[in-house]
Design a protein around this motif. Sequence first.
Motif, short mmCIF file in Angstrom:
data_model
loop_
_atom_site.label_atom_id
_atom_site.label_comp_id
_atom_site.label_asym_id
_atom_site.label_seq_id
_atom_site.Cartn_x
_atom_site.Cartn_y
_atom_site.Cartn_z
N SER A 185 49.17 95.41 109.91
CA SER A 185 50.18 96.28 110.48
C SER A 185 50.14 96.26 112.00
CB SER A 185 49.98 97.72 109.98
OG SER A 185 50.87 98.61 110.61
N GLY A 186 48.92 96.24 112.57
CA GLY A 186 48.78 96.19 114.02
C GLY A 186 49.30 94.90 114.61
N ILE A 187 49.06 93.79 113.90
CA ILE A 187 49.55 92.49 114.37
C ILE A 187 51.08 92.45 114.35
CG2 ILE A 187 49.66 90.03 113.82
CD1 ILE A 187 46.76 90.28 112.80
N VAL A 188 51.66 92.94 113.25
CA VAL A 188 53.12 92.92 113.11
C VAL A 188 53.78 93.95 114.04
CG1 VAL A 188 55.06 93.35 111.54
CG2 VAL A 188 53.04 92.10 110.73
N ASP A 215 55.55 95.07 119.78
CA ASP A 215 55.51 95.65 121.12
C ASP A 215 55.57 94.59 122.21
OD1 ASP A 215 55.51 98.15 120.12
OD2 ASP A 215 53.55 98.75 120.88
N THR A 216 55.07 93.38 121.93
CA THR A 216 55.23 92.30 122.90
C THR A 216 56.72 92.02 123.11
OG1 THR A 216 53.11 91.27 122.37
CG2 THR A 216 54.77 89.87 123.40
N CYS A 217 57.45 91.95 122.00
CA CYS A 217 58.89 91.74 122.09
C CYS A 217 59.57 92.93 122.77
CB CYS A 217 59.49 91.57 120.69
SG CYS A 217 59.06 90.02 119.88
N LEU A 218 59.14 94.15 122.41
CA LEU A 218 59.77 95.37 122.94
C LEU A 218 59.63 95.46 124.45
CD1 LEU A 218 61.11 98.14 122.35
CD2 LEU A 218 58.80 99.08 122.15
N PHE A 219 58.41 95.31 124.96
CA PHE A 219 58.19 95.47 126.39
C PHE A 219 58.77 94.31 127.19
CE2 PHE A 219 55.66 98.76 124.76
CZ PHE A 219 55.35 99.64 125.79
N SER A 220 58.81 93.14 126.61
CA SER A 220 59.46 92.01 127.27
C SER A 220 60.97 92.24 127.34
CB SER A 220 59.16 90.71 126.52
OG SER A 220 57.78 90.42 126.53
N ALA A 221 61.52 92.86 126.29
CA ALA A 221 62.94 93.19 126.28
C ALA A 221 63.26 94.26 127.32
CB ALA A 221 63.37 93.66 124.89
N TYR A 222 62.36 95.25 127.48
CA TYR A 222 62.56 96.26 128.52
C TYR A 222 62.70 95.61 129.89
CZ TYR A 222 61.23 100.22 125.50
OH TYR A 222 61.18 101.18 124.54
N ALA A 223 61.87 94.59 130.14
CA ALA A 223 61.88 93.93 131.44
C ALA A 223 63.16 93.11 131.65
CB ALA A 223 60.66 93.02 131.58
N ARG A 224 63.75 92.63 130.55
CA ARG A 224 64.91 91.73 130.68
C ARG A 224 66.26 92.43 130.56
NH1 ARG A 224 63.27 85.81 128.23
NH2 ARG A 224 61.07 85.87 128.88
N GLY A 237 59.60 94.05 113.97
CA GLY A 237 58.17 94.34 114.01
C GLY A 237 57.89 95.81 113.74
N GLN A 238 58.70 96.69 114.33
CA GLN A 238 58.50 98.13 114.14
C GLN A 238 58.78 98.54 112.70
OE1 GLN A 238 61.02 101.85 115.56
NE2 GLN A 238 59.80 101.07 117.25
N GLY A 239 59.89 98.06 112.14
CA GLY A 239 60.27 98.45 110.79
C GLY A 239 59.30 97.95 109.73
N VAL A 240 58.97 96.66 109.78
CA VAL A 240 58.06 96.08 108.79
C VAL A 240 56.64 96.60 109.00
CG1 VAL A 240 57.08 93.93 107.89
CG2 VAL A 240 59.50 94.02 108.55
N GLY A 241 56.24 96.76 110.27
CA GLY A 241 54.91 97.28 110.57
C GLY A 241 54.70 98.68 110.01
N LEU A 242 55.76 99.51 110.05
CA LEU A 242 55.67 100.87 109.52
C LEU A 242 55.46 100.86 108.01
CD1 LEU A 242 55.86 103.87 110.35
CD2 LEU A 242 58.30 103.76 109.78
N VAL A 243 56.14 99.95 107.33
CA VAL A 243 56.00 99.84 105.88
C VAL A 243 54.58 99.40 105.51
CG1 VAL A 243 56.76 98.59 103.82
CG2 VAL A 243 58.44 99.39 105.48
N VAL A 249 43.02 98.81 117.20
CA VAL A 249 41.95 97.80 117.32
C VAL A 249 42.55 96.40 117.19
CG1 VAL A 249 39.89 96.84 116.24
CG2 VAL A 249 40.11 99.32 116.51
N ALA A 250 43.40 96.23 116.18
CA ALA A 250 44.06 94.94 115.98
C ALA A 250 44.96 94.60 117.16
CB ALA A 250 44.87 94.95 114.68
N GLY A 251 45.67 95.63 117.65
CA GLY A 251 46.56 95.41 118.79
C GLY A 251 45.81 94.98 120.03
#
Length: 313
Positions: free
Chosen positions: A74-77, A83-92, A171-177, A211-213
């Motif tokens: 879950s942490g990887i997803v 979150d890598t995608c999310l924060f990179s999107a914030y920057a762009r 990532g957020q949706g599948v990670g939550l599941v 921890v995984a993150g």
Amino acid sequence: MQHLGEIMALTVAILWTITALVAEFAVKRIGPLVTNIIRMVLSMLLLTATMFVMTGSLTPQYTDLKTWFIFTLSGIVGYVFGDTCLFSAYARIGSRFTQLFMTLAAPSAALAGWLLLDECLSIKCLIGIALTSTGIGISVLNRKRDDEGHNHTNLKLPFSGILLAIGAALGQGVGLVISKMGISNYESLIPENANSISISIPFASTFMRSVAGLIGFSAILFIRGEHSKMTRIFHDRKGLLLLLIATITGPFLGVALSLESTRHTSVGIAQTLMALTPVLILLPSYLISRQRVTWIEIVGALLSVVGVAFFFI
């Protein structure tokens, strides 16, 4: 308490609105990767302190290898990919437009919940998801007139930013599941009389994800050879303050409450209510960045409210 899961999900939407606004400034000052690593470290410190107060232990108790595996996945997803995608999107493309595409987290969570958890949503809930998602989309699609009187959608965004925002939503949706699967397994291991441990479940679960993150983000940092950037943050007091706020509202309270909400309602409903962030962000975006709010955005916000009401009737 009736609708406890829905109320928690709405609280998460408010917390993530704050996170989105603060994180956008932090990312532009520090960079997405360093931002995520510092957030994970601060999150783990806060979660460790919380678990110690609740249970007297610095680490999650009554866990097994399967529980750690599920939360690591879950942490990887959710963190490393999402979150890598999310924060990179914030920057762009900025927090406001990134949150538009985050509405895809709700249907992806509902679909993953159906496939992995066999969760069935009622017609009323499906209508609520549809109305809320539609309203959220409308509220952030700003239309303007050109000199000839033609309407155009003001959404000139880089394609890479769009892909990153979509990846963040998935990532957020599948990670939550996957997290809900981990919580179910974790609950089965805790003795019935261990009330303090039961209360700490959302914080312990978030700790295992963190921890995984942290491991994942650190690995990416060294692979890219960007570890020298870590020292810069300690000379940026404003950046550290922004990260602390983004940590408290995001991977500490926000994520813990999001996991707890899935214990009381389906992941599809929870994720849809959390997706109200793009509507909630309209007013602070206007007050802080002076972004004009149009009538169509107000209509979208009202439609979202109607959609949310379907979860409570």
